[in-house]
Motif scaffolding. Structure first.
Motif, PDB file in Angstrom:
ATOM      1  N   GLY A 236      25.635  37.399  41.062  1.00  0.00           N
ATOM      2  CA  GLY A 236      25.526  37.839  42.466  1.00  0.00           C
ATOM      3  C   GLY A 236      26.530  37.110  43.338  1.00  0.00           C
ATOM      4  N   VAL A 237      26.618  35.772  43.160  1.00  0.00           N
ATOM      5  CA  VAL A 237      27.565  34.982  43.980  1.00  0.00           C
ATOM      6  C   VAL A 237      29.000  35.452  43.688  1.00  0.00           C
ATOM      7  CG1 VAL A 237      28.458  32.669  44.440  1.00  0.00           C
ATOM      8  CG2 VAL A 237      26.015  32.980  43.996  1.00  0.00           C
ATOM      9  N   CYS A 238      29.295  35.612  42.380  1.00  0.00           N
ATOM     10  CA  CYS A 238      30.670  35.996  41.995  1.00  0.00           C
ATOM     11  C   CYS A 238      31.035  37.358  42.581  1.00  0.00           C
ATOM     12  CB  CYS A 238      30.822  36.050  40.483  1.00  0.00           C
ATOM     13  SG  CYS A 238      30.704  34.441  39.737  1.00  0.00           S
ATOM     14  N   GLU A 239      30.111  38.304  42.488  1.00  0.00           N
ATOM     15  CA  GLU A 239      30.417  39.649  43.002  1.00  0.00           C
ATOM     16  C   GLU A 239      30.676  39.600  44.501  1.00  0.00           C
ATOM     17  OE1 GLU A 239      28.080  42.226  39.612  1.00  0.00           O
ATOM     18  OE2 GLU A 239      27.129  41.947  41.553  1.00  0.00           O
ATOM     19  N   HIS A 240      29.895  38.737  45.159  1.00  0.00           N
ATOM     20  CA  HIS A 240      30.090  38.583  46.603  1.00  0.00           C
ATOM     21  C   HIS A 240      31.500  38.040  46.889  1.00  0.00           C
ATOM     22  CE1 HIS A 240      29.155  38.123  50.700  1.00  0.00           C
ATOM     23  NE2 HIS A 240      29.015  36.809  50.703  1.00  0.00           N
ATOM     24  N   ILE A 241      31.891  37.030  46.095  1.00  0.00           N
ATOM     25  CA  ILE A 241      33.232  36.438  46.301  1.00  0.00           C
ATOM     26  C   ILE A 241      34.319  37.484  46.042  1.00  0.00           C
ATOM     27  CG2 ILE A 241      34.859  34.709  45.430  1.00  0.00           C
ATOM     28  CD1 ILE A 241      32.480  32.859  44.918  1.00  0.00           C
TER      29      ILE A 241
END
Ligand code: C2E
Ligand code: MG
Ligand code: MG
Length: 841
Positions: A236-241
């Protein structure tokens, strides 16, 4: 008494008093005999450091000066010194409005007894600030202010220790911007730096307080996500980045699209130590980038294995280069106008001791990653030159050899010189060598490419654009480069007879390249149908398994000796035999038609179904088709429709007893059928119709041929124009260079103290330097006039000066020396120097 101006109570001699006043350190004289340590005197520096006047200091207790120090360091040190001890220098933070915040203080007795103490204070405020800054820089990145590698390690260790005690997880993310180098190269480092700062800010905004974002140089960011529950949270964090980095960045007035790739490794699942975690995250990043970028990839154990295999192969390749395990093979290129071999492409092979012969496609990317392609490229160049000499010695016809140049080798400053040296040493004419360079290599830095190509072009070698159609594929960008040949990539050629898009693309590339005066070769030609398509569409050369596979030096020699060539019917311009295809499911009808039409001299092919008919068409060049309508599988109308789409030049006739069908009418209306004839047929009428169909086909062929000839002529004209432009450009460059050196020489001569005069080959004054002008000022205008008239002094007997002689000018003796020009240049005329005889030795 005004203490600020009064003399010091110390009995100081003049010099010592001056030192007391000028000393940069603050100095107090303290009475150590009294418990309150009253100040007896303070020098001007002490007043400045403490922010107090001398009047305020003198008489006050020194104990208060140390500020609110825990433990009153100054007091303790004064007491130690008063008792005859020698306290170490110590740091105080004076406070009380002092302009500087940190002093180091040392104490020393004044005179022999310890009754009076000198208290010396040095301002170390700046030093402390610098130390603090250094401490910050040792843990942070100077450009973005993010944590650096050292602080990242510290935070990762802490996050792992916390996860260990709380049974939690940590993720290490390696993030790289896709195409960052292109920003640096095309917009400059300022833009690159701005982009990095903006990226850092955007990523930071996606992170929680317990996470760490660090930069490890270049465009490499590494994140520690502490306290993560599972992979879904990390994802989730990576996709946001990835999303926030994907939005455009305003940089130096432009809107830049960056995109990023992320590799992820998790603690404790993937590894138990920080170094391995980082290595795995980096591996996963390489994998993500290899998949085309703008991706995220979790580490998987296979990646480790693949990397280890790669490392082994790299090591083996280094050994292969040293131990001579490499071989060079050659693949012929055929000219579609003459049919003969027009060039050979040198292709490297690795004779691996265990894996056998490995083609270049499998190890060149490895060599590129390991930085070995430059060495490999020079090896190929020298081996190819050796082989060319061997073919020449065997009396074989000369043939051009093409060498592949890797992007790294292309940027190697030594390349033009190495090529020039190889040609000079071997005596091979430059036209017999060409260099293949990819579009990506050229477009990495177009300005630098211009300069490198100009140097290579000046050597006279051919320049080929390799693998066109795999990268940017922009001929518009490429027209600036002095290319001779464009090679269409295998990937496009493979689909020209099956895919309408690729066929259209190839036609466009050929026509655009011809427009620019550049020839075209198609790589990966595997079938006659592909060759025929290329022939019909004006392609100049073909390369591929259809004409010849890569082979060794001896096989090349046999091929050259045998004058291996493309069959005549596949040449660009030719006269074909009349070919007729008969399609009918009834064998007796096919036989009867064959018997009837054989006498007309046609080459007759037959098929018993629509599908079989298409197969025959794929393998043969057919002019006229005669087909039945009612056939099992595919009806005649559909077969002729397909034939029209795939081979629009054929003339198609339907011969059927079955007339009512709507599909036949439709096919006629669509133009798929040229004539509809009925069964049973009248022999003579049928022969007439078929003869007419061939005539029509031949008129169309003649038109096409004329068109091809015209286009060939146009294209040759464009190529000639382009070559002419190259020659003119080189000439212009030479003229500019000559002009520059001439101007330098003129300027040099202008200012030498010796009088210098230049005469052209007709005795006209073409040059006069300052010294000569001064010497002959009274003679009036000299430049552009006949020398014997305006400079009679130099022609004492009416003869033009030659060699060296002495003349009298205004009563002084001068040595006149004439230097004939043209010994080392194309200049003509002479240069005359005039020096006074006193100057002569
Ligand atoms: P390339 O320059 O595009 O070379 C053509 C490749 O296509 C060669 O693969 C050749 O064997 C293959 N090929 C030829 N005809 C056909 C065909 O009909 N069908 C198919 N499918 N393939 C065909 P190879 O030898 O594996 O070389 C691959 C690439 O490695 C070359 O592509 C070239 O970029 C590079 N390479 C080869 N030799 C050297 C070298 O000496 N130095 C450098 N720097 N690169 C090299
Ligand atoms: Mg090539
Ligand atoms: Mg190629």
């Amino acid at each position: 008494m005004d203490l600020d101006t009064a003399q010091s109570p110390l009995p100081l001699p003049g010099a010592a008093e001056a030192a007391w006043a000028a000393c940069a350190n603050g100095v107090l004289l303290v009475d150590a005999g009294i418990d309150s340590f009253p100040i007896l005197d303070a020098n001007p520096a002490m007043c400045r450091l403490s922010g107090r006047t001398r009047a305020a200091l003198v008489g006050a207790s020194a104990l208060g000066l140390g500020g609110a120090q825990p433990g009153d360091l100054l007091g303790a040190a004064l007491r130690t010194a008063a008792a005859g001890g020698a306290p170490q220098p110590f740091l105080v933070q004076p406070g009380g409005g002092a302009p500087c915040s940190r002093w180091t203080v040392s104490l020393a007795p004044q005179g022999d007894a310890a009754a009076r103490l000198l208290c010396i204070a040095e301002d170390v405020t700046d030093l402390r600030e610098q130390q603090a800054l250094l401490a910050h820089l040792s843990t942070h990145d100077a450009l973005t202010g993010l944590a650096n590698r050292a602080l990242f390690n510290e935070r990762l260790q802490a996050a792992m220790a916390h996860a260990h005690t709380h049974a939690g997880g940590v993720a290490v993310l390696c993030l790289a911007l896709d195409g960052f180098n292109l920003v640096n190269e095309s917009l400059g480092y300022v833009a690159g730096d701005q982009l990095l700062i903006s990226v850092a800010m955007r990523i930071q905004a996606c992170m929680r307080a317990q996470d760490t974002l660090s930069r490890h140089g270049g465009n490499e960011f590494v994140l520690v996500l502490a306290d993560v529950a599972d992979s879904a949270e990390v994802q989730g964090v990576c996709e946001h980045i990835v999303r926030v980095i994907g939005a455009p960045f305003p940089v130096i007035g432009q809107s830049l699209h960056a995109g990023c790739s992320i590799g992820i490794a998790r603690y404790p699942q993937d590894a138990g130590d920080g170094v391995t975690l980082l290595r795995y995250a980096d591996m996963a990043l390489s994998h993500a980038r290899g998949l085309g970028g703008n991706q995220l990839q979790f580490f998987a154990p296979e990646m480790n294995q693949r990397t280890a295999e790669r490392a082994q192969m790299e090591a083996a390749l280094r050994i292969a280069l040293i131990e001579g395990q490499l071989q060079l093979q050659y693949q012929p290129l055929a000219d579609l106008q003459q049919g003969a071999i027009c060039a050979l492409e040198a292709l490297v092979r690795w004779q691996h001791p265990l894996m056998g012969l490995i083609p270049a496609g499998r190890f060149i990317p490895l060599a590129e990653a390991a930085g070995l392609t430059t060495a490999l490229g020079y090896w190929s160049l020298h081996r190819a030159v050796e082989d060319m000499l061997a073919w020449r010695a065997a009396g074989l016809p000369p043939v051009r050899v093409a060498i592949n140049i890797s992007p790294k080798q292309f940027r190697d400053a030594a390349l033009p010189q190495a090529v020039a040296a190889a040609l000079a040493q071997s005596g091979i004419p430059p036209v017999q060598l060409s260099l293949e360079i990819t579009e990506a290599a050229l477009m990495q830095d177009p300005q630098a490419s211009d300069a490198i190509l100009a140097q290579l072009k000046a050597l006279g070698v051919g320049l080929t654009l390799d693998d066109f159609g795999t990268g940017y594929s922009s001929l518009n960008h490429l027209k600036r480069f002095p290319l001779d040949l464009v090679k269409i990539d295998c990937g496009l050629t493979g689909n020209i007879v099956t895919g309408a898009d690729d066929a259209a693309l190839v036609k466009t590339i050929i026509s655009m390249a011809h427009h620019l005066g550049i020839e075209v070769a198609a790589e990966g030609v595997e079938t006659e149908a592909q060759c025929d398509f290329l022939r019909r569409n004006m392609c100049d050369q073909i390369q591929g398994y259809f004409f010849g596979k890569p082979c060794d030096r001896e096989q090349v020699a046999s091929m050259l000796a045998a004058r291996h060539a493309v069959p005549p019917h596949l040449l660009r311009i030719q006269k074909q035999a009349r070919t007729l295809l008969l399609v009918d499911d009834e064998q007796n009808i096919v036989s009867a038609l064959k018997r009837l039409l054989r006498r007309d001299g046609y080459q007759i092919l037959t098929a018993h179904s629509g599908q079989e008919g298409l197969d025959v068409l794929a393998a043969n060049a057919v002019d006229v088709i005669v087909s039945d309508q009612r056939m099992p599988g595919m009806i005649g109308a559909d077969f002729l429709r397909a034939a029209k789409t795939l081979y629009p030049d054929t003339i198609r006739i339907m011969l059927s007893g079955y007339t009512e069908l709507q599909s036949v009418t439709d096919a006629v209306n669509e133009g798929a059928i040229f004539k509809f004839l009925t069964k049973p047929w009248d022999d003579e009428q049928l022969r007439t119709h078929i003869a007419e169909a061939f005539r029509l086909k031949e008129i169309a062929d003649d038109n096409e041929r004329l068109n091809l000839e015209l286009r060939t002529a146009n294209h040759e004209l464009a190529a000639a124009n382009r070559r002419m432009e190259d020659v003119l450009r080189q000439k212009q460059q030479q003229i500019t260079r000559d002009e520059i050196s001439l101007n330098v020489a003129r300027e040099l001569l202008q200012f030498v103290p010796l009088a210098v005069i230049g005469l052209d080959d007709e005795g006209m004054v073409a040059f006069v330097n300052d010294a000569a002008e001064r010497m002959f000022r009274q003679n009036g205008a000299i430049l552009g006039n006949e020398a014997d008239i305006v400079l009679p002094e130099l022609f004492p007997d009416g003869l033009a000066p030659s060699g060296s002689h002495q003349v009298d000018i205004d009563g002084r003796c001068y040595q006149v020396v004439a230097h004939p020009m043209g010994a080392n240049s194309q200049s003509r005329g002479s240069l005359i120097t005039i020096s006074t005889c006193e100057d002569l030795p």
